[in-house]
Design an enzyme around this catalytic site. Structure first.
Site, short mmCIF file in Angstrom:
data_model
loop_
_atom_site.label_atom_id
_atom_site.label_comp_id
_atom_site.label_asym_id
_atom_site.label_seq_id
_atom_site.Cartn_x
_atom_site.Cartn_y
_atom_site.Cartn_z
N SER A 1 35.93 43.93 37.78
CA SER A 1 36.38 43.96 39.15
C SER A 1 37.76 44.91 39.37
CB SER A 1 36.55 42.53 39.51
OG SER A 1 37.02 42.68 41.02
N ARG B 1 36.72 43.72 48.75
CA ARG B 1 38.28 43.38 47.97
C ARG B 1 38.42 41.74 48.16
NH1 ARG B 1 40.16 47.80 51.45
NH2 ARG B 1 39.71 49.69 50.31
#
Ligand SMILES: Cc1cc2nc3c(=O)[nH]c(=O)nc-3n(C[C@H](O)[C@H](O)[C@H](O)COP(=O)(O)O)c2cc1C
Length: 515
Positions: free
Chosen positions: A186, A121
């Site tokens: 992403s 992340r």
């Protein structure tokens, strides 16, 4: 090596926080990359046998094997010089964004050994495209494996400004990598995955493809553009993304020359959008990008396309690449040589430049002067700055007919000289081409009822309704459709909240009026 990694290196790393371990690995490889002889030795040791690990040739690049180091490991381009030493067949650095950004708060990388998984992340933490470009500029010379650069959208940039954000990074970095990956996959940048939707993707890819064409026009190589999409798209979504790419890039089946690429493109586009009521003659004035459509740069503009279409054999391609590379090498060389009153005698300056110079100039700047030719410049200080490979140009014109090397030198010099003399105009036109590209491919809504757009004249409404142009670019070229009509149409689309048209910054529409 494998045993050592499994039993010592990996165990030690797994005791550390994942991101810390990552940083140690990047720093270690960055150091290794600095020791060139050791890298070369390791590269030989780790080189895989081509018979077993088939080399791959794709989009014009040669990969010694199919395993590469994926984006995300080397976000700031520090470790890549050591990748070949580890046996990788290519390396993709980034994701880099136009603006430097810190990424998500830590912790942001999580290790799940039992599942043999990592969760990332990170949020595109990186130092920004300009810093990466400056860093990569320090590396010159051939690379043993292809280097890809992965581009993402900056977090601060809104979706409707994304094209400009990617374009900015592309312009800074395209010179420094072998291919460019456009990352719209992403999940860690809010909204990024929406760019996978064809309505966003199409203008984005179109603008990058356009910029690539501008590069080719300027004598630089076209960079293959790869699209990184999320692994969890449905098949219809993948299809739509592929369509968006296929319609904008050159494919083997179709090549439609654009208006800034060839007069043929102007002719076809005019005939389709404007129709013919009288015989059509091809005037140069019909081409708005005619500074780019020169006879002398036809090879630099079109050979890459022709090669992709299978029309250029290896011998011609090699000759073309030699000339293209020589032009860009010589241009760079001229930019790097500086003369000043300290190292250039006034008398010599008067002889060649017509007057003494009063401060420092590089040779490329001096070549821009209308009364200074390349041979004159190279005669400075008894030929001190002349390039031996191009010296043959000083031979007579007649010689260049019989001596292929003399004619090669002459063609390189011609390009270097033209590019220098007209650089100001060419750069301005290049910006116009990029700007126009945004509108060129902006799709007009299929459901739009032009007859209801009351700001337009009845004649304009009827024309648009009859032609129903697919894109704003096509609309703007319908005969009788003026720039003011286009502005009013944009205002209407914006006010009616059609997607893609809601950005007031894209055009100053407030003053528009139908002429
Ligand atoms: C820690 C980490 C960071 C990553 N960062 C990026 C990134 O910045 N850009 C990107 O395109 N992919 C990034 N990826 C995804 C990888 O490039 C790759 O697509 C993904 O790991 C799947 O490949 P794999 O199955 O070989 O691991 C990252 C992956 C990890 C584990």
């Amino acid at each position: 090596m494998g045993w050592l990694y499994e039993h010592a290196v990996k165990r030690a790393f797994f005791r550390l926080d994942p991101e810390h371990a990552h940083e140690i690995a990047v720093n270690g490889l960055a150091r290794l990359g600095g020791v060139r002889p050791l890298c070369a030795l390791l590269e030989r040791v780790h080189r895989l046998d081509p018979a077993q690990h088939r080399p791959v040739e794709a989009f014009g690049l040669k990969f010694p094997n199919a395993v590469g180091l994926a984006a995300g490991f080397d976000k700031n381009g520090r470790a890549w010089p050591a990748a070949a030493a580890l046996g990788f067949g290519h390396v993709e650095i980034g994701t880099v964004t136009f603006h430097a950004q810190p990424g998500n708060p830590r912790p942001r990388a999580f290790r799940y050994p039992a599942e043999q998984a990592v969760i990332n992340r990170m949020g595109f933490n990186n130092e920004g495209a300009a810093a990466l470009a400056a860093h990569l500029a320090k590396f010159s010379g051939p690379r043993s494996i292809p280097l890809g650069i992965n581009l993402g959208k900056s977090k601060v940039t809104s979706l409707d400004q994304a094209t400009g954000d990617y374009l900015g990074s592309f312009r800074l970095l395209a010179d420094h990598g072998d291919y460019i990956a456009v990352n719209v996959s992403s999940p860690n940048t809010p909204g990024l995955r929406e760019l996978q939707d064809a309505s966003w993707l199409k203008p984005l890819l179109a603008a990058l493809v356009e910029e690539n064409k501008v590069r080719v026009g300027a004598g630089k190589p076209r960079r293959p553009l790869l699209l990184k999409i999320a692994p969890d798209l449905t098949f219809p979504q993948i299809d739509a993304a592929l369509q968006a790419g296929a319609r904008t890039d050159w494919t083997e089946e179709t090549w439609v020359p654009s208006r800034d690429q060839a007069y043929l493109g102007v002719l076809v586009d005019d005939l389709i959008t404007k129709g013919v009521s009288e015989p059509y003659r091809m005037f140069t004035s019909r081409a708005e990008f005619r500074l780019q459509l020169r006879e002398d740069n036809a090879d630099l503009r079109l050979t890459e396309v022709a090669r992709q279409l299978g029309l250029v054999d290896d011998a011609r391609w090699t000759a073309f690449c030699r000339k293209r590379d020589a032009v860009s090498r010589e241009t760079e060389r001229l930019r790097s040589i500086w003369v000043s009153p300290k190292n250039l005698a006034a008398a010599e300056s008067v002889r060649v430049l017509g007057k003494a110079i009063d401060h420092e100039y590089n040779l490329a700047d001096l070549l821009r002067r209308p009364d200074v030719s390349y041979p004159q410049l190279m005669s400075l200080d008894a030929g001190k700055y002349a390039e031996p490979e191009l010296m043959r140009d000083s031979a007579s014109q007649a010689e260049s007919v019989t001596d292929p090397e003399a004619s090669f030198a002459q063609s390189v010099i011609e390009q270097v000289e033209i590019a220098a003399k007209y650089s100001g105009y060419i750069d301005r036109q290049r910006d116009e081409v990029s700007r126009a590209a945004y509108y060129e491919y902006l799709r007009l809504p299929e459901e739009l009822d032009y007859m209801q757009v009351s700001a337009l004249s009845i004649e304009a409404r009827q024309k648009l309704n009859r032609h129903r142009p697919e894109t704003l670019g096509l609309a703007s070229r319908i005969s009788g459709i003026t720039p003011a009509t286009i502005s009013l149409l944009l205002i209407h689309l914006k006010r009616s909240n059609f997607k893609q048209f809601s950005d007031p910054g894209k055009a100053d529409l407030s003053e528009a009026g139908e002429g």
